[in-house]
Design an enzyme around this catalytic site. Structure first.
Site, PDB file in Angstrom:
ATOM      1  N   CYS B 189      13.707  29.852 -11.245  1.00  0.00           N
ATOM      2  CA  CYS B 189      14.940  30.556 -10.863  1.00  0.00           C
ATOM      3  C   CYS B 189      14.669  31.831 -10.055  1.00  0.00           C
ATOM      4  O   CYS B 189      15.418  32.169  -9.147  1.00  0.00           O
ATOM      5  CB  CYS B 189      15.740  30.919 -12.096  1.00  0.00           C
ATOM      6  SG  CYS B 189      16.145  29.506 -13.123  1.00  0.00           S
ATOM      7  N   CYS B 335      -7.885  22.589   9.327  1.00  0.00           N
ATOM      8  CA  CYS B 335      -6.635  22.859  10.041  1.00  0.00           C
ATOM      9  C   CYS B 335      -6.765  24.247  10.656  1.00  0.00           C
ATOM     10  O   CYS B 335      -7.873  24.767  10.780  1.00  0.00           O
ATOM     11  CB  CYS B 335      -5.429  22.743   9.113  1.00  0.00           C
ATOM     12  SG  CYS B 335      -5.367  24.032   7.870  1.00  0.00           S
TER      13      CYS B 335
END
Lengths: 78, 367
Positions: B189, B335
């Site tokens: 939350c 990457c």
């Protein structure tokens, strides 16, 4: 085979809808999973379990025409 | 032994005594019951309020956290005067004013494998109102080992899940989700927000399950996962079966339970980084060993490094190109900055690939 697919929580957000009708080749949950991951690349990085006709199932579950598939993610919040 | 009601209690609970399915016998069961609530947050507040109001005799509250102003949008036990104070202690003070007939045990500490079983043994039912996976798996496993029913609730933005686990031979949380998600992949939350009334809806459902178990009435949500959508005001119930394999695994961990590390299990903390390699180390490695180097960037991304014999498989296409990845060789995944490559490694590991190494910091560190 025609299936009704429902998405919940983060899965629905990643896909951008809560449900849809899909025409899928193959007849197992595993094949549906591969199909969905190809259609929605974001699914590869999300966790979820499958339910078929409101019963939790594993990947080898056989499907039939018009089955209702649900993708259920775990929720963390409290 | 069931505890009898005093005259004052009979008056206070008179609306329960009027109900056929509760009555004096049911109210005595509530008075005798001991319920532990884990987390006095969004879910814990309504659970605690109702369990206290209806007269559950002994209530344990465990929470190490303090009240923050951002909690007040949904954690309805607390006021602006409570900010900075321990939630479990404040909750007890507030709840004692609601019902002086209830006994409270407060644990203003973190639930850990070291204290869980010792605390759980004093209670009949455990309620999960936590906000993270490592505690959820800890609570589940401790309930399985201690043989306590677990009333589960979890929320995400506008949706919630409720179930009763480990109840009379029913399924457990691990029968639903055997493995935790990757750390950080499912936000809570405080990360992504939550609508203020949702924990109220789900927490009240949890309190209802607790009452049904104590009173032995109705049908507890065992073997079913209830999913509630607050936006559509709809719900769906999914049937879950018990997995003996999952339960056995947990029971097998009982002897050494105190030493289980749930943060490690849930990937909150890492073991070590032997699957990382720096650009300098990679330069040495390619001289001595035949390895496969996989660039998971998009085709157009720069720089390309000619000295490295890389194959390009953009991250999003990796599932369609698994056949291009060597099963046996060492594979270094590359990457731009070393983040996407970690996701590629996670995915490849899930698909049975081993010997995967991440280029730390990505190709930009190559000189």
């Amino acid at each position: 085979m025609k299936l009704a697919v429902k998405y919940f929580g983060m899965i629905a957000e990643a896909i951008g809808k809560q449900e849809e009708q899909l025409e899928i080749t193959g007849n197992s949950v595993l094949e549906v999973d591969v199909f969905l991951k190809n259609k929605y690349a974001k699914l590869e990085f999300l966790n979820y379990k499958f339910a078929v006709n409101q019963v939790l199932v594993d990947g080898i579950k056989r499907l039939k025409e018009n089955d209702e598939i649900a993708l259920l993610p775990p929720f963390a919040g409290g | 032994m069931t505890q009898k009601l005093t005259d004052k209690e009979k008056y206070r609970y008179s609306r329960h005594l009027l109900l056929d399915k509760v009555g004096e016998v049911g109210q005595e069961k509530l008075k005798t019951a001991k319920v532990l609530v884990i987390g006095a947050g969004g879910l814990g507040c309504p659970v605690l309020q109702y369990l206290t109001a209806v007269g559950v005799g002994t209530i344990g509250i465990i929470d190490f956290d303090v009240v923050d102003e951002t909690n007040l949008q949904r954690q309805i036990l607390f006021t602006i005067n409570d900010i900075g104070k321990n939630k479990a202690i404040v909750a007890k003070e507030r709840l004692e004013q609601l019902n002086p007939f209830v006994k409270f045990e407060v644990y203003p500490e973190k639930l850990t494998p070291k204290n869980a079983l010792a605390i759980f043994k004093h209670y009949d039912i455990v309620v999960d109102g936590t906000d993270n996976f490592s505690t959820r798996y800890l609570v589940n496993d401790a309930c399985v080992i201690a043989g306590k029913p677990l009333v589960y609730g979890a929320i995400y933005k506008f949706e919630g899940q409720v179930s009763v686990f480990n109840f009379k031979g029913g399924p457990t949380y691990r029968c639903l989700f055997p493995e935790p998600p990757k750390a950080g992949s499912v936000p809570n939350c405080s990360d992504v927000g939550v609508i203020g009334v949702l924990p109220g809806l789900i927490g009240t459902q949890q309190a209802n399950e607790v009452l049904k178990i104590i009173l032995e009435i109705g049908a507890p949500l065992s073997g079913k996962l209830l999913i509630v959508d607050a936006l559509q005001s709809s719900s769906i119930s999914i049937k879950i079966n018990r997995s003996e394999e999952q339960v056995e695994k947990v029971l097998a961990s009982a002897t050494n339970f105190e030493n289980n590390d749930y943060e490690l299990f849930c990937g909150v903390k890492k073991t070590h980084h032997d699957n990382e390699i720096s650009a300098e180390e990679l330069k040495e490695l390619i001289k001595v060993q035949n390895i496969q180097i996989i660039d998971v960037r998009e085709e157009w991304e720069q720089p390309k490094v000619d000295e490295l014999n890389m194959i390009n498989i953009p991250l999003q296409t990796i599932s369609m190109n698994l056949d291009k990845i060597d099963k046996l060789q060492i594979k270094v995944i590359v990457c731009q900055h070393g983040v996407r490559s970690l996701r590629a490694i996670d995915y490849l590991q899930q698909n049975g690939f081993e010997n995967l190494i991440n280029l730390t910091g990505g190709i930009v560190t190559w000189k």
